[in-house]
Scaffold this motif. Structure first.
Motif, PDB file in Angstrom:
ATOM      1  N   UNK A 199       0.839  -1.192   0.000  1.00 20.94           N
ATOM      2  CA  UNK A 199       0.000   0.000   0.000  1.00 20.94           C
ATOM      3  C   UNK A 199       0.875   1.243   0.000  1.00 20.94           C
ATOM      4  N   UNK A 200       0.480   2.236  -0.767  1.00 16.59           N
ATOM      5  CA  UNK A 200       1.283   3.455  -0.871  1.00 16.59           C
ATOM      6  C   UNK A 200       1.274   4.234   0.440  1.00 16.59           C
ATOM      7  N   UNK A 201       2.448   4.701   0.830  1.00 16.85           N
ATOM      8  CA  UNK A 201       2.578   5.585   1.980  1.00 16.85           C
ATOM      9  C   UNK A 201       2.145   6.990   1.569  1.00 16.85           C
ATOM     10  N   UNK A 202       1.360   7.648   2.425  1.00 22.21           N
ATOM     11  CA  UNK A 202       0.823   8.967   2.102  1.00 22.21           C
ATOM     12  C   UNK A 202       1.328  10.001   3.100  1.00 22.21           C
ATOM     13  N   UNK A 203       1.347  11.258   2.643  1.00 27.36           N
ATOM     14  CA  UNK A 203       1.744  12.356   3.516  1.00 27.36           C
ATOM     15  C   UNK A 203       0.795  12.428   4.710  1.00 27.36           C
ATOM     16  N   UNK A 204       1.358  12.522   5.905  1.00 29.02           N
ATOM     17  CA  UNK A 204       0.552  12.649   7.111  1.00 29.02           C
ATOM     18  C   UNK A 204       0.182  11.340   7.755  1.00 29.02           C
ATOM     19  N   UNK A 205       0.340  10.221   7.060  1.00 28.97           N
ATOM     20  CA  UNK A 205       0.014   8.924   7.648  1.00 28.97           C
ATOM     21  C   UNK A 205       1.114   8.485   8.605  1.00 28.97           C
TER      22      UNK A 205
ATOM     23  N   UNK B  82       2.531  24.604   0.744  1.00 25.38           N
ATOM     24  CA  UNK B  82       1.617  23.686   0.059  1.00 25.38           C
ATOM     25  C   UNK B  82       1.498  22.374   0.838  1.00 25.38           C
ATOM     26  N   UNK B  83       1.866  22.392   2.102  1.00 28.09           N
ATOM     27  CA  UNK B  83       1.874  21.159   2.898  1.00 28.09           C
ATOM     28  C   UNK B  83       0.470  20.604   3.084  1.00 28.09           C
ATOM     29  N   UNK B  84      -0.508  21.460   3.318  1.00 28.21           N
ATOM     30  CA  UNK B  84      -1.878  20.989   3.517  1.00 28.21           C
ATOM     31  C   UNK B  84      -2.479  20.445   2.228  1.00 28.21           C
ATOM     32  N   UNK B  85      -2.120  21.034   1.087  1.00 32.63           N
ATOM     33  CA  UNK B  85      -2.658  20.551  -0.178  1.00 32.63           C
ATOM     34  C   UNK B  85      -2.161  19.139  -0.513  1.00 32.63           C
ATOM     35  N   UNK B  86      -0.951  18.797  -0.082  1.00 29.73           N
ATOM     36  CA  UNK B  86      -0.388  17.485  -0.389  1.00 29.73           C
ATOM     37  C   UNK B  86      -0.716  16.436   0.667  1.00 29.73           C
ATOM     38  N   UNK B  87      -1.449  16.805   1.697  1.00 32.79           N
ATOM     39  CA  UNK B  87      -1.746  15.847   2.755  1.00 32.79           C
ATOM     40  C   UNK B  87      -2.609  14.711   2.225  1.00 32.79           C
TER      41      UNK B  87
ATOM     42  N   UNK C 147       3.452   9.457  -1.224  1.00 31.91           N
ATOM     43  CA  UNK C 147       4.795   9.998  -1.050  1.00 31.91           C
ATOM     44  C   UNK C 147       5.683   9.487  -2.173  1.00 31.91           C
ATOM     45  N   UNK C 148       6.274  10.350  -2.992  1.00 29.88           N
ATOM     46  CA  UNK C 148       7.153   9.877  -4.072  1.00 29.88           C
ATOM     47  C   UNK C 148       8.500   9.420  -3.536  1.00 29.88           C
ATOM     48  N   UNK C 149       9.075   8.454  -4.198  1.00 34.05           N
ATOM     49  CA  UNK C 149      10.405   7.971  -3.822  1.00 34.05           C
ATOM     50  C   UNK C 149      11.476   8.900  -4.385  1.00 34.05           C
ATOM     51  N   UNK C 150      12.604   8.970  -3.706  1.00 32.14           N
ATOM     52  CA  UNK C 150      13.765   9.755  -4.137  1.00 32.14           C
ATOM     53  C   UNK C 150      13.453  11.236  -4.282  1.00 32.14           C
ATOM     54  N   UNK C 151      12.529  11.740  -3.457  1.00 33.47           N
ATOM     55  CA  UNK C 151      12.194  13.156  -3.458  1.00 33.47           C
ATOM     56  C   UNK C 151      12.392  13.717  -2.057  1.00 33.47           C
ATOM     57  N   UNK C 152      12.838  14.969  -1.921  1.00 34.94           N
ATOM     58  CA  UNK C 152      13.067  15.542  -0.591  1.00 34.94           C
ATOM     59  C   UNK C 152      11.770  15.716   0.188  1.00 34.94           C
TER      60      UNK C 152
END
Length: 308
Positions: free
Chosen positions: A142-148, A203-208, A212-217
């Motif tokens: 399952x994909x890991x998501x921002x905020x999880x 833009x942190x709330x918009x991406x919640x 989460x992409x791999x190899x990205x800061x």
């Protein structure tokens, strides 16, 4: 009153026979322990060689991080390479790695808790490999998501320990910086929960709750204390692997209230096309190209004259 030996056992003075027998027994004990690999230097070498063994990361075929994936937590080197002081050099690229405590050197097994450190030898090895584990029972894949919330766990060969942090106390804090301590424990709890935040706070709330992409800061934040994982670039620690950076959970903000470079991490994974996961090249043939020779030749021929 202690007796001081003034001569070697070869000199027939005093209890020379007992002294010779004692030295022979010590030599036999040393040889026996060396054959069994029970010497402290042998135990330390065995554990060190195990931790530096190669361990490849998982392959991200869709470009995202999933539960169950094996990643390397990588922090890029500092952009400013100016040496402002002889004692403090610009921060090098760093990876989160397992460190060995004094108990680990004696028992040849990683202790609980086990310290972590920022190594400058950025390579996919056992001490830098961490698996993404779910908290709510989500299946692997399952994909890991921002905020999880998620957990970072070492490999089974390294004890399957979880990365933990807690509030700063007088008894529990980083040795040099005094910030929030990072270590590895065997028990899973709320103190081992982390979450991924977007690098840009605007833009942190918009991406919640987006993958989460791999190899990205990204920013890796502790769920309980809301402190971000960071590299203490001013504090170096010497261990068996050389000079390495101290790690802690502390948020460094710049003048724009954004996290500094030491708080920015990358979940490094392999992608199709790397040496570890090359593309599969099948037996394909090139598509047939249209024959333009006759067309160009016909264009160069003069047009037929009409009959008068």
């Amino acid at each position: 009153m202690s007796v001081v030996r003034t001569y070697s056992p070869a000199v027939r003075v005093g209890n020379w026979s007992e002294d010779l027998q004692l030295e022979e027994d010590q030599l036999k004990d040393f040889l026996e322990r060396r054959e069994k690999g029970q010497l402290l230097i042998q135990q330390d070498s065995n554990l060190s060689s195990t931790l530096v063994s190669k361990r490849d990361t998982s392959i991200s075929r869709d470009g995202y991080v999933h539960y169950g994936d094996v990643v390397n937590l990588y922090c890029k080197e500092a952009k400013d390479r100016t040496v402002y002081c002889l004692d403090i050099k610009p921060r090098e690229a760093t990876m989160v790695a397992i460190d060995m405590s004094d108990e680990s050197r004696l028992s040849q097994v990683l202790s609980n808790p086990c310290p972590v450190i920022g190594t400058v030898k950025c390579a996919p090895i056992l001490r830098t490999a961490f698996a993404i584990r779910s908290v709510d029972g989500s299946p692997d894949g399952t994909r890991l998501k921002y905020g999880d919330p998620f957990q970072l766990q070492t490999m089974e060969e390294a004890g399957s320990l979880y990365l933990k942090s807690d509030k700063v106390t007088f008894q529990q804090c980083s040795k040099k910086s005094g910030h929030q301590l990072l270590n590895l424990v065997a028990e899973s709890s709320y103190l081992t929960h982390w979450k991924v935040l977007h690098k840009n706070p605007q833009v942190r709330m918009e991406f919640e709750y987006t993958p989460v992409p791999a190899n990205e800061p990204v920013i890796i934040s502790h769920c309980k204390t809301n402190r971000n994982m960071t590299v203490e670039e001013k504090y170096l620690i010497r261990n068996e692997f050389g000079m390495e950076y101290e790690l802690s959970a502390h948020t460094y903000l710049d003048a724009h209230r954004a996290e500094e470079e030491a708080n920015v991490w990358t979940m490094q994974m392999n992608v199709p096309g790397d040496e570890t996961a090359p593309f599969h090249v099948g037996a394909t043939t090139e598509p047939s190209r249209p024959n333009t020779t006759s067309t160009s030749a016909s264009q160069n021929e003069p047009a037929p004259q009409s009959a008068k």
